[in-house]
Design a protein around this motif. Structure first.
Motif, PDB file in Angstrom:
ATOM      1  N   GLY B 110      44.583  33.601  52.363  1.00  0.00           N
ATOM      2  CA  GLY B 110      44.633  33.012  51.023  1.00  0.00           C
ATOM      3  C   GLY B 110      43.312  32.480  50.514  1.00  0.00           C
ATOM      4  O   GLY B 110      43.198  32.130  49.337  1.00  0.00           O
ATOM      5  N   SER B 112      39.437  32.712  49.213  1.00  0.00           N
ATOM      6  CA  SER B 112      38.691  33.730  48.473  1.00  0.00           C
ATOM      7  C   SER B 112      37.214  33.378  48.486  1.00  0.00           C
ATOM      8  O   SER B 112      36.832  32.279  48.897  1.00  0.00           O
ATOM      9  CB  SER B 112      39.221  33.850  47.037  1.00  0.00           C
ATOM     10  N   ASN B 138      39.681  27.624  48.342  1.00  0.00           N
ATOM     11  CA  ASN B 138      41.098  27.773  48.650  1.00  0.00           C
ATOM     12  C   ASN B 138      41.844  28.296  47.420  1.00  0.00           C
ATOM     13  O   ASN B 138      41.242  28.606  46.388  1.00  0.00           O
ATOM     14  CB  ASN B 138      41.695  26.457  49.184  1.00  0.00           C
ATOM     15  N   GLN B 139      43.149  28.373  47.520  1.00  0.00           N
ATOM     16  CA  GLN B 139      43.926  28.983  46.443  1.00  0.00           C
ATOM     17  C   GLN B 139      43.927  28.152  45.173  1.00  0.00           C
ATOM     18  O   GLN B 139      44.300  28.639  44.109  1.00  0.00           O
ATOM     19  CB  GLN B 139      45.353  29.251  46.925  1.00  0.00           C
TER      20      GLN B 139
END
Lengths: 246, 188
Positions: B110, B112, B138-139
């Motif tokens: 998750g 990126s 993070n997400q």
């Protein structure tokens, strides 16, 4: 059309479903500590009237589908955000602090990025406080007897740019059962099962822009409320800011 | 927005009570990953999930030292979630390939904009190992920094990852994390 359980509908429902909110509250109360948090001894340090920077409230309203999916609704969110902003402004007019609204930097991508990261860090800190301070099974031994979370020295840029001593961060999520889910909730009670409906959750933090410390924090966690309407939104803000020190 | 989903978990009260809990860890030398010992330096909260031991002070979302159990040929670094495919360790991996393995694992989990840099030799206790730095978001778009140290011995991967939010939490405990990975000794 989306609905919470109206009083009229409640009268038609079996007691098992009527008790759902109470059961959920009991489930939560078994694990979740209630009430606001602040560092031992308090850490509010200012002379004269405090100036509080109101960060953009992070608000999202959603529909809870039959399958239990939470689907954000842009129209409700816009209405909820407007109601929350108005309720915060009204609330602060009655307090002894001066409130100034956050105004995002224009034409300065670096500053805008820094501000966004501070807001995202606040979200992560808020979630960590809830997970590890309110929720007893997940309490960290390193936090058992202290409340000392913070956002660090980067928040001093907000103090300098807005000439404020504190920043107030507000995070709210509200969800409402779709008509299909309400029908399913009713049907499930026939078979003896409870099925949760919408919920209103959120948290608010007051951050010292000098030290970066979270000097006050509160959690809102309940199965009632409606941010889509001004008066319930005002009541939600009053509940969220219960015990607010300024 | 996985971290924000934690709020939903709390709101429903359905799964939070079943999550693993943390125990206190005193700053005295301790065995980790069933393989080696380290000096914790300070008090930590210590939790164990499948294949990973987590040390944190303020919460794993903010900062953590993660000690991965020795991973054998064909093992993923983490336990895959439902419908999740994670890269697997190969016993003949070189350091650069382990770095890629960690980057791919973070991406599949998750994160990126995962970037690794400064891969170099590093002594993992008495083992000749490697180290590299990482950054990712993070997400929710929150930026993190991290470093990883590891070694391959007897066809198994030993790995420690220190990660924290770029703002405040990563630098707050980085000195302690550096001292921890510098204190690795073989278990008796």
């Amino acid at each position: 059309m989306n609905i919470r359980l109206s009083p009229a509908l409640r009268t038609l429902l079996p007691h098992r479903l009527l008790a759902l909110g109470a059961v959920l509250a009991l489930m939560l109360s078994a694990c979740v500590t209630q009430g606001h948090l602040e560092p031992t001894g308090g850490t509010l340090r200012h002379e004269g009237q405090a100036v509080v920077l109101l960060m953009p409230p992070d608000v999202e309203l959603s529909e809870l589908t039959v399958g239990g999916l939470v689907e954000p609704n842009a129209e409700w969110t816009a209405q909820g955000l407007s109601n929350v902003n108005q309720a915060l402004a009204d609330r602060m007019r009655r307090r002894k602090a001066a409130m100034i609204p956050y105004d995002a930097p224009v034409g300065d991508a670096g500053r805008a990025h820094d501000h966004q990261q501070i807001m995202k860090l606040h979200r992560a800190v808020g979630v960590s406080i809830i997970q590890h301070k309110y929720f007893e099974p997940l309490v960290l031994p390193t936090k058992k007897d202290v409340f000392d979370w913070g956002l660090g020295p980067d928040v001093q840029m907000l103090r300098e740019e807005y000439n404020a001593q504190y920043a107030l961060f507000v995070y709210l999520r509200d969800s409402y059962s779709s008509p299909g889910r309400v029908a399913m909730m009713v049907a499930m009670t026939v078979f003896g099962y409870g099925m949760p409906g919408g919920a209103q959750t959120g948290f608010a933090s007051l951050v010292d822009l000098g030290s970066g410390e979270v000097v006050w924090f509160n959690l809102l966690l309940r199965t009632t409320g409606d941010l889509r309407s001004p008066e319930p939104a005002r009541e939600a803000i009053d509940a969220l800011l219960a015990g607010f020190p300024l | 927005m996985k971290n924000i989903m934690a709020i939903a978990v709390l709101a429903t009260g359905l799964s939070g009570c079943a999550l693993p809990y943390f125990e206190p860890l005193e700053p005295t030398r301790v065995e980790v990953a069933g393989s080696y010992t380290v000096d914790p330096q300070i008090k930590w909260s210590r939790g164990k999930t499948q294949h990973v031991e987590i040390w944190t002070v303020d919460g794993p979302l903010l900062e953590s030292v993660r000690f991965f159990d020795a991973r054998a040929d064909g093992d993923p670094l983490l336990v895959p979630g439902p419908d999740q495919t994670l890269p697997t360790f190969k016993k003949d991996m070189r350091a650069s390939e382990v770095q890629e393995f960690v980057v791919d694992t973070l991406s599949a989990s998750g994160a990126s904009r995962v970037e690794a840099s400064n891969l170099r030799p590093w002594d993992f206790g008495v083992l000749s190992g490697f180290r590299f730095e990482l950054s990712y978001v993070n997400q929710d778009g929150l930026e993190y920094d991290a470093f990883a140290v590891g070694a391959i011995s007897e066809e198994k991967l030993y790995l420690i990852l220190y990660a924290g939010t770029r703002r405040y939490y990563y630098p707050k405990y980085r000195g302690f994390a550096e001292a921890i990975v510098a204190s690795i000794q073989p278990a008796a």
